[in-house]
Design a protein around this motif. Structure first.
Motif: not given
Length: 250
Positions: A66-71, A41-44, A61-64, A51-55
């Protein structure tokens, strides 16, 4: 206008690099720095997330985003064609979804190497990829190798798949879009990709070697500045460089 960036995976090497670039740029500013203990939620509300994490974490992260309408710029490897297809469906089903930009490699030189390989692919029947990364890389083959193989398969079109004799033998590598890919994971190196194309009486090698993480800087900045103004789901930094390559539709 200043672009506010949320960095997910901020404690990793690439995350730290991204944060430094954001802090140094006049047109970017840090919005949030997330680690494994942070709530997504902190990226909202960010203008763009990276996203520079791991597989294992990247899908959520990507799904969140998209749902939060954040590129979102996805710099995490391990995204297969099927997984990206799922993201495309999720994106189409979400009203107001913003851009998703998958970047297998932020190096401009690497992107050009893949483009050169795609240009050469229709002229050779035998093609293989050898990619080498540091011992700590958790996925194989690399996202760059997958993207390169897909681009070459697209470029060959009606020529059909490359010649890949004895592809059923494990030592012959993993077939990606019909191209054998061999992955090395070794201490003492950062990254290298070698595309070897064989023809009658000759071979052509297209090699890109990453010597320092500084090679990723221009690509990270380009992706962060471009994503807020894009639409849909795109694969490859080449789409931002106008190289005439397919925008990851495979």
């Amino acid at each position: 206008m200043t672009i506010r960036v949320a960095v997910v995976g901020a404690t990793g090497k690439m995350g730290q690099l991204a944060l430094r670039l954001i802090e140094e740029a006049d047109d970017l500013e840090p919005f949030a720095a997330l680690d494994s203990r942070s709530s997504l939620d902190e990226l909202d509300g960010a203008d763009v997330a990276i996203d520079l994490t791991h597989p294992g974490a990247s899908g959520e992260i990507v799904a969140h985003a998209i749902a939060a309408r954040v590129p979102v710029v996805v710099g995490t490897s391990g995204w297969s064609v099927d997984r990206i297809a799922d993201i495309r469906r999720r994106h189409r089903e979400t009203d107001g979804a913003r851009a998703v930009l998958f970047v297998p490699n932020f190096s401009i030189g690497s992107v050009l190497g893949s483009a050169f390989a795609a240009m050469a692919a229709p002229f050779f029947e035998s093609i293989e990829i050898v990619e080498a990364h540091h011992a700590g890389k958790v996925d194989s083959p690399s996202g760059t190798a997958v993207r390169t193989a897909e681009l070459m398969a697209d470029a060959r079109g009606t020529d059909g798949p490359v010649a890949a004799p004895h592809a059923d033998q494990r030592a012959r590598g993993q077939l990606v879009a019909g191209v054998p890919v061999h992955s090395l994971r070794l201490s003492g190196l950062l990254a290298e990709q070698r595309v070897v194309l064989g023809g009658d009486g000759e071979t052509l090698s297209i090699v890109h070697t990453t010597i320092s993480p500084s090679s990723y800087e221009a690509g990270i900045l380009l992706a962060l500045r471009s994503a807020p103004g894009r639409e849909g789901v795109t694969v490859g930094l080449d789409a931002l460089l106008d190289l005439g390559l397919p925008a990851g539709e495979r």
